[in-house]
Design a protein around this motif. Structure first.
Motif, short mmCIF file in Angstrom:
data_model
loop_
_atom_site.label_atom_id
_atom_site.label_comp_id
_atom_site.label_asym_id
_atom_site.label_seq_id
_atom_site.Cartn_x
_atom_site.Cartn_y
_atom_site.Cartn_z
N THR A 218 0.83 -1.20 0.00
CA THR A 218 0.00 0.00 0.00
C THR A 218 0.87 1.25 0.00
O THR A 218 1.84 1.33 0.74
N ARG B 73 1.31 5.28 0.69
CA ARG B 73 0.75 6.32 1.55
C ARG B 73 0.95 7.67 0.86
O ARG B 73 2.07 8.03 0.52
N TYR B 74 -0.14 8.40 0.66
CA TYR B 74 -0.08 9.69 0.00
C TYR B 74 -0.21 10.82 1.04
O TYR B 74 -0.91 10.68 2.03
N GLY C 52 1.68 1.39 5.44
CA GLY C 52 0.80 2.52 5.66
C GLY C 52 1.32 3.53 6.66
O GLY C 52 0.92 4.67 6.66
N LYS C 53 2.26 3.10 7.53
CA LYS C 53 2.80 4.00 8.54
C LYS C 53 4.11 4.64 8.10
O LYS C 53 4.65 5.47 8.80
#
Length: 317
Positions: free
Chosen positions: A2, A4-5, A313-314
Motif C-alpha cells: 500500500t 501512503r499519500y 501505511g505508517k
C-alpha cells in the motif's frame, strides 16, 4: 503493498509557505506519475487556483496517463508545470512489450503531441537503450525516429538499468550480460550491462552521440526561446531547494570515488576484479536457479508484496 499519500491540503500548504514565506518559487514535485490519481490531482489544482499559488515545478508522468488526462494539462501549466519527464522508453512496440511497459507507440506519440499543444516542454521523453536485443543499427534507428517526433523537446537516451529484483534483471543476469557490480555506479550515467550485440563502450558512445544531436537541433533551441520556457526550466533546476540536492549528489559522488580508490589500495585491481567476477558468477547462478523454479512451478514470475500493508501505511513522509 500500500502506498501512503500526503493530503493535497498539506502539499498546497507547504507550497504556499515556500513561495510566500521563504521566497522559493521552483522545485520538483516528486511523484512517479503525478497523473495516476486524477481526483487527487484535480483537488491539488483547485486548491492552488483558489489560493493563487504559482510554483514552477517539474514532475514525472507516463504516456498513457498523460493521454487519459490531457484536458488537465493546460491547468497544470497555469499553476506552474514548466517541464514534464515522460518515460516513453521506446518507439519500438516489440521493446515495449518485452519490458511489459503497458503502453503503445501510438500512445507515446499522442502524449508528446498533447504536451506540445499545452505548451509544456517534455525535456527527456526517455528512449531507453541497452536492452539485450539492441544493436548499433537499432539504436541509431530509434535515435532518428526520436529526433523526428520529439520536435522542440529534448529527448534523453539513458542506458537501461536492470533494477535488481525485476524480471528484466534476472533475464540479463541469466544471460551473463551484467558487467558492472559496483552498485554505486548503477545510475543513469552509463550502461552497467552489455547487450547480446554491443559492448558497454558502444552503448555509452551511442548515448553521447544522441545527446549532442538532441540539444543542438534548431527546432529545440528556437522552440524553447520562442515559448519562454528557458527561464522556468532554469528556475526549476537552479532554485535554492534544488541547489542543496545537487550539492548532496556531488558529495556522494566524491565519497563513492574515494571508497573505490581505497579499495584498490587495499585489495589491488586484480583482487577487486576477482571480487566482481565472483559477484557476476553468483548473480548468474541465482538467476538460473530462479528461472528453474519458475519453470517447475515452484515460484511465480512476479515480485511479492513483502512489505506488510499495516507497516507500509505508517511509513513515508
Amino acid at each position: 503493498m500500500t502506498l501512503r499519500y500526503r493530503s493535497e491540503g498539506k502539499v498546497v500548504h507547504e507550497l504556499e509557505g515556500r513561495t510566500r514565506k521563504h521566497g522559493i518559487v521552483s522545485g520538483q514535485l516528486f511523484a512517479n506519475d503525478i497523473l495516476a490519481r486524477r481526483e487527487r490531482l484535480e483537488e491539488l489544482i483547485i486548491q492552488m487556483e483558489k489560493r493563487k499559488i504559482r510554483y514552477n515545478f517539474v514532475t514525472f508522468g507516463r504516456a498513457d496517463t498523460v493521454v487519459a488526462n490531457k484536458d488537465l494539462l493546460p491547468r497544470l501549466a497555469k499553476i506552474g508545470l514548466v517541464m514534464f519527464w515522460v518515460g516513453v522508453e521506446s518507439l519500438d512496440q516489440e521493446i515495449l512489450d518485452h519490458v511489459a511497459k503497458g503502453t503503445t507507440t501510438a500512445l507515446n506519440r499522442e502524449a508528446l503531441a498533447a504536451c506540445e499543444e499545452a505548451n509544456i516542454p517534455v525535456v527527456g521523453p526517455f528512449y531507453m537503450f541497452g536492452f539485450p536485443q539492441h544493436t548499433v543499427e537499432s539504436i541509431r534507428a530509434q535515435r532518428s525516429e526520436a529526433l523526428r517526433v520529439s520536435g522542440r523537446f529534448s529527448p534523453g537516451l539513458p542506458a537501461y538499468i536492470p533494477t535488481p529484483g525485476t524480471p528484466m534483471y534476472f533475464e540479463v543476469a541469466r544471460k551473463g550480460l551484467i558487467e558492472m557490480f559496483d552498485y554505486s555506479q548503477w545510475d543513469v550515467g552509463g550502461a552497467v550491462a552489455r547487450t547480446e550485440h554491443m559492448s558497454r563502450d558502444e552503448i555509452n558512445r551511442e548515448s553521447r552521440k544522441f545527446g549532442l544531436a538532441s540539444v543542438f537541433r534548431p527546432s529545440f533551441i528556437i522552440g524553447q526561446l520562442r515559448n519562454g520556457t528557458v527561464h522556468g526550466v532554469l528556475q526549476a533546476f537552479l532554485g535554492p531547494s534544488n541547489m542543496i540536492n545537487m550539492l548532496a549528489k556531488k558529495l556522494l559522488g566524491l565519497k563513492n570515488r574515494l571508497v573505490r580508490f581505497v579499495k584498490r589500495i587495499l585489495f589491488g585491481p586484480d583482487e577487486l576484479e576477482a571480487q566482481w567476477e565472483a559477484a557476476r558468477l553468483a548473480t548468474i547462478s541465482y538467476a538460473e536457479a530462479r528461472a528453474a523454479r519458475i519453470a517447475s512451478g515452484d515460484l511465480r514470475d512476479e515480485q511479492p508484496a513483502d512489505v506488510p500493508e499495516e507497516r507500509a501505511g505508517k511509513s513515508g513522509p
